[in-house]
Design a protein around this motif. Structure first.
Motif, short mmCIF file in Angstrom:
data_model
loop_
_atom_site.label_atom_id
_atom_site.label_comp_id
_atom_site.label_asym_id
_atom_site.label_seq_id
_atom_site.Cartn_x
_atom_site.Cartn_y
_atom_site.Cartn_z
N PRO A 31 0.81 -1.21 0.00
CA PRO A 31 0.00 0.00 0.00
C PRO A 31 0.85 1.27 0.00
O PRO A 31 1.96 1.29 0.54
N VAL A 32 0.29 2.31 -0.58
CA VAL A 32 0.89 3.64 -0.53
C VAL A 32 -0.12 4.59 0.12
O VAL A 32 -1.23 4.75 -0.37
N PHE A 33 0.29 5.18 1.25
CA PHE A 33 -0.54 6.11 1.99
C PHE A 33 -0.15 7.52 1.58
O PHE A 33 1.00 7.93 1.75
N SER A 34 -1.10 8.27 1.01
CA SER A 34 -0.79 9.59 0.48
C SER A 34 -1.06 10.71 1.47
O SER A 34 -0.55 11.82 1.30
N LYS A 35 -1.87 10.45 2.49
CA LYS A 35 -2.20 11.50 3.44
C LYS A 35 -2.71 10.90 4.73
O LYS A 35 -3.33 9.84 4.74
N ALA A 36 -2.47 11.60 5.84
CA ALA A 36 -3.04 11.23 7.14
C ALA A 36 -3.35 12.51 7.89
O ALA A 36 -2.53 13.44 7.93
N VAL A 37 -4.55 12.57 8.47
CA VAL A 37 -4.97 13.76 9.20
C VAL A 37 -5.51 13.34 10.57
O VAL A 37 -6.46 12.55 10.65
N TYR A 38 -4.87 13.86 11.62
CA TYR A 38 -5.37 13.65 12.99
C TYR A 38 -5.98 14.96 13.45
O TYR A 38 -5.35 16.03 13.37
#
Length: 581
Positions: A31-38
């Motif tokens: 998998p490639v994770f392009s963004k994460a927002v907490y």
């Protein structure tokens, strides 16, 4: 000859071209994770806005327990426990005790820390950090319940530039701390069991002291001595006297310890002596910090306060850092033990935490002349905040951590985002996992990530996980069953204890999902109520599994010492399989 060179060059160019194309091709099941927002949104901050001269308490939200602090000139360095997280022992810097910057981790190499086969709440406990002006050196001393290291010390001339390899120390027990006297001598104090056959009750512990050889970085054999037996009053059967620190003031030696266990009876107590090796007498007003006698229904409750350390602030006043918890609406602890601070009144013989024995407030007055810059210019955020990660910066933020092994073992930066190489282990195993974690730092929060992924078999899974431990967790991920791509929500929890403990997993819900475009996954919570949802267009989110309880993500249910960790997760050892109709 010229023609032959031309042919050879053409062949080499073709080989290099093919090699380059192959090296850039991503395996489908990575998998490639392009963004994460907490995003955190707690009512306590909404209802208590800051004035210009105020800051929020705790200063480190989420699982940052067992703080210790050292000062050199205008520089303060603070360390906390990290257990089986890797890198180990987060370290923060400040010039004013309000605005903190994480400068890295003390134990950032596998040569310093081996936790690869360690339960999440084992590993590194209760670090202490001290500056020795006699040799201009910083020391960090701690206990590792992993890798056969036990108690050890590392040191550096500059905490900004990394730390030495460990020096293993020849004593048993936990929670070591180091003290440097003005005459150049050094001592180590720690928690230990009573002598064999002298244990009087469950939880009976002692505090020992050793002389320390600064040339050999080793305790001096035969110098050990018990300086506290049981606690303040042995007749009352005090439990878990631990986390000792020695301070010197007005030619007196003060020994401060936690007492009561790191739970509802937690407290901080103080003793005094004319000699670093005792005898020590307890203060008549102990405990000097505790929330244990207060109403359980108090507003904005802070509990379990203790495990403290003292420092002289920039305004010439003493301050104490310590751990505490802020339970949610079901009185459960999902954010873990956090780092708090209070001013300390040391105008009399003994120090006392100001307002440390009454219900604690969510905000404090800043030391005179300090400006609150938390969340700005690289300073650690505080209160309600949003953390956005697009994985484009050269350096991964220190808030992202691994479990039982380095992040670098499974992450790679690509044009599309962060690639997570799946390991042959899953989140339920006591092994390194290919999971990049962010701590839960609020009771009410959301965490959203976007990924591209094409699982190839039922052994492949990628997505989100919420982990209190290897035996208590949620998995919200994408896998393949037959020819269908499936998104599932699994709950894992242990029943029973010890050898009779049985870990059970249940698929709460599953659905077929379209993977032609990137998928967004979200976990959100309002207190104890958790929801998992997804979107295939980046805008419209659909719930999967309804409302679920955060009970298994609390220390009340799962035990241990960590808080909920939210992870970007990939595995080639998936065992979460829904039954399709």
């Amino acid at each position: 000859m010229k023609k032959q060179l031309t042919i050879i060059l053409a062949v080499l160019m073709t080989v290099f071209s093919l090699t380059g194309a192959y090296s850039q091709k991503k395996p489908n099941n990575v998998p490639v994770f392009s963004k994460a927002v907490y995003e955190g949104n707690d009512e306590v901050y909404e209802n208590n806005p800051l004035a210009e001269d105020e800051f929020y308490n705790p200063i480190l939200q989420g699982c940052y327990p067992d703080p210790a602090i050292a000062r050199k000139g205008d520089d303060y360095y603070l360390v906390v426990s990290s257990f089986a997280m890797f890198p180990g022992v987060p370290i923060f810097h400040s010039n004013d005790l309000v605005n903190w910057t994480q400068i890295g981790h003390v134990l950032d190499r596998t040569s310093q820390l081996d936790v690869h086969d360690t339960g999440i709440s084992a590993g590194v406990y209760a670090p202490d950090i001290r500056y020795n002006p006699n040799n201009d050196t910083f020391y960090m001393i701690t206990t590792a319940f992993a890798g056969s290291l036990g108690n050890f010390v590392v040191k550096t001339k500059d905490p900004m530039k990394g730390w030495s390899e460990p020096y293993k120390l020849n004593f048993q027990g936990i929670d070591p701390a180091i003290f440097f006297d003005e005459d150049g001598k050094a001592y180590v104090v720690h928690n230990d069991a009573p002598a064999q056959g002298e244990e009087l009750y469950n939880g009976h512990r002692v505090i020992k002291i050793w002389e320390y050889d600064l040339e050999r970085d080793q305790v001096i054999a035969g110098t050990d001595k018990v300086i506290v037996n049981g606690g303040v009053n042995l007749a009352k059967k005090p439990i878990w006297i631990e986390a000792p620190h020695i301070y010197k003031k007005n030619n007196k030696y003060y020994l401060m310890c936690a007492e009561g266990g790191t739970g509802g009876w937690h407290s901080e107590v103080i003793f005094v002596s004319d000699d670093p090796k005792g005898p020590y007498r307890p203060a008549p007003n102990n405990p000097i910090l505790s929330q244990r006698h207060l109403s359980q229904n108090r507003q904005n409750k802070v509990d379990w306060a203790g495990h403290a350390d003292l420092t002289l602030g920039p305004d010439g006043k003493y301050y104490g850092v310590f751990l505490g918890i802020r339970p949610n609406d079901k009185n459960r602890v999902n954010t873990g033990r956090e780092t708090f601070i209070l001013p300390v009144d040391w105008s009399g013989e003994f120090p006392v935490f100001e307002n440390g024995l009454v219900p604690m407030e969510p905000k404090l007055k800043m030391p005179e002349g300090v400006e609150n810059k938390t969340g700005q210019d690289g300073y650690f955020p505080n209160g309600n905040f949003t953390f956005v990660e697009d994985f484009t910066s050269e350096k991964l933020d220190y808030r992202w951590i691994g479990l039982r092994g380095p992040r670098e073992a499974f992450i790679a930066k690509t044009k599309g985002g962060l690639q997570i190489k799946p390991f042959d282990s899953n989140i339920k195993e006591v092994k390194p996992t290919s999971t990049l974690f962010h701590r839960q730092q609020h009771k009410n929060f959301s965490f959203t990530t976007t990924l591209e992924y094409q699982p190839q078999s039922e052994k492949d899974l990628a997505g989100l996980t919420c982990v209190q431990s290897e035996a208590f967790n949620y998995v919200f991920g994408i896998t393949k069953v037959g020819k269908k791509n499936i998104l599932l929500l699994e709950r894992t929890e242990a029943e029973g204890r010890g050898r009779n403990r049985e870990v059970k997993s249940e698929i709460l819900a599953s659905t077929e999902i379209d993977l032609k475009n990137p998928v967004s996954l979200r976990v959100s919570a309002k207190g104890d109520d958790f929801e998992f949802s997804y979107s295939t267009n980046g805008t419209d989110f659909q719930n999967l599994g309804g409302m679920v309880s955060g009970d298994i993500l609390s220390t009340n249910v799962a035990g241990g010492f960590t808080g909920n960790l939210i992870g970007l997760y990939a595995t080639k050892a998936n065992d979460a399989l829904p039954v399709l109709e």
